[in-house]
Design a protein around this motif. Structure first.
Motif, PDB file in Angstrom:
ATOM      1  N   GLY A   1     -25.173 -29.889  -3.006  1.00 56.47           N
ATOM      2  CA  GLY A   1     -24.319 -29.643  -4.159  1.00 56.47           C
ATOM      3  C   GLY A   1     -24.459 -28.253  -4.736  1.00 56.47           C
ATOM      4  O   GLY A   1     -23.479 -27.643  -5.177  1.00 56.47           O
TER       5      GLY A   1
ATOM      6  N   VAL B   1     -16.243 -33.789  -3.624  1.00 58.36           N
ATOM      7  CA  VAL B   1     -16.174 -33.242  -2.269  1.00 58.36           C
ATOM      8  C   VAL B   1     -14.870 -33.650  -1.592  1.00 58.36           C
ATOM      9  O   VAL B   1     -14.270 -32.853  -0.867  1.00 58.36           O
ATOM     10  CB  VAL B   1     -17.365 -33.718  -1.408  1.00 58.36           C
TER      11      VAL B   1
ATOM     12  N   TYR C   1     -21.687 -32.294  -9.708  1.00 59.30           N
ATOM     13  CA  TYR C   1     -21.023 -31.353  -8.803  1.00 59.30           C
ATOM     14  C   TYR C   1     -19.544 -31.701  -8.669  1.00 59.30           C
ATOM     15  O   TYR C   1     -19.146 -32.851  -8.852  1.00 59.30           O
ATOM     16  CB  TYR C   1     -21.697 -31.376  -7.425  1.00 59.30           C
TER      17      TYR C   1
ATOM     18  N   TRP D   1     -16.069 -26.272  -1.713  1.00 64.50           N
ATOM     19  CA  TRP D   1     -16.800 -26.997  -0.677  1.00 64.50           C
ATOM     20  C   TRP D   1     -16.437 -26.467   0.711  1.00 64.50           C
ATOM     21  O   TRP D   1     -15.277 -26.170   0.988  1.00 64.50           O
ATOM     22  CB  TRP D   1     -16.509 -28.492  -0.745  1.00 64.50           C
TER      23      TRP D   1
ATOM     24  N   LEU E   1     -22.520 -26.121  -2.442  1.00 63.02           N
ATOM     25  CA  LEU E   1     -21.221 -26.721  -2.095  1.00 63.02           C
ATOM     26  C   LEU E   1     -21.019 -26.794  -0.583  1.00 63.02           C
ATOM     27  O   LEU E   1     -19.972 -26.418  -0.054  1.00 63.02           O
ATOM     28  CB  LEU E   1     -20.072 -25.957  -2.777  1.00 63.02           C
TER      29      LEU E   1
END
Length: 183
Positions: free
Chosen positions: A8, A46, A43, A73, A11
């Motif tokens: 995290g 994703v 975070y 990410w 990323l």
């Protein structure tokens, strides 16, 4: 295959090794488990997903998984040489932003296996930038290929709509030369 891991702070979605991975099982489900651990929910997300909807007759819309590369990410290749096969409908949320990142010093080859029923190709879109499309349109017109845009050619000019070229001739015989330039 083992699941991918998540970093995290940087990323990164880390592919642990070469081999085959299923997007739904090894990426998306692993993220859902990771996000519930500790304070990982701090975070950015994703993935987001769509699909799985029932359309009748025992059929469902294929699931699509979008990695949020628009939020920073990236999917990082393993510290190994070899082939990685990722099966499932994995797409970048931002198609113009890098999704995969090589690990320095290693040569990992990635093969994405996407369902043929998962991608709809839009008609009447070219994939060209506005500038490229404009230039192509001018070429189309100046060669008389544009229906409804008559090309007028004289000894000194070629004109169609707002596109014009100047024709100049120099020399005679073997040294004769015709030059066409944009006006």
């Amino acid at each position: 295959m083992p699941d991918v891991t998540f970093d995290g702070a940087n990323l990164h979605v880390n592919i642990p090794n070469i081999g085959s991975f299923d997007v739904q099982e090894n990426f998306y489900s692993a993220w859902k488990e990771w996000i519930a651990l500790s304070d990982n929910a701090k975070y950015p997300p994703v993935f987001d997903t769509t699909g799985g909807d029932d359309v009748g007759s025992g059929q469902k819309i294929a699931p699509y998984f979008f990695c949020r590369n628009d939020l920073g990410w990236r999917i990082k290749m393993p510290q190994q040489d070899g082939e990685i096969i990722v099966s499932g409908n994995l797409f970048p949320r931002s198609p113009s932003t890098t999704l995969f990142e090589q690990t320095s010093g290693f040569d990992a080859f990635l093969r994405l296996e996407v369902s043929t029923r998962a991608v709809v190709i839009e008609r009447d879109t070219s994939g060209l930038t506005t500038d490229e499309s404009s230039k192509l349109d001018e070429i189309h017109k100046i060669h008389g290929l544009s229906s409804g845009n008559d090309l007028t050619v004289t000894r000194t000019a070629r004109t169609v709509g707002d596109v014009s070229q100047v024709i100049t001739s120099t020399g005679e015989g073997d040294s004769a030369q015709t030059v066409i330039s944009r006006n």
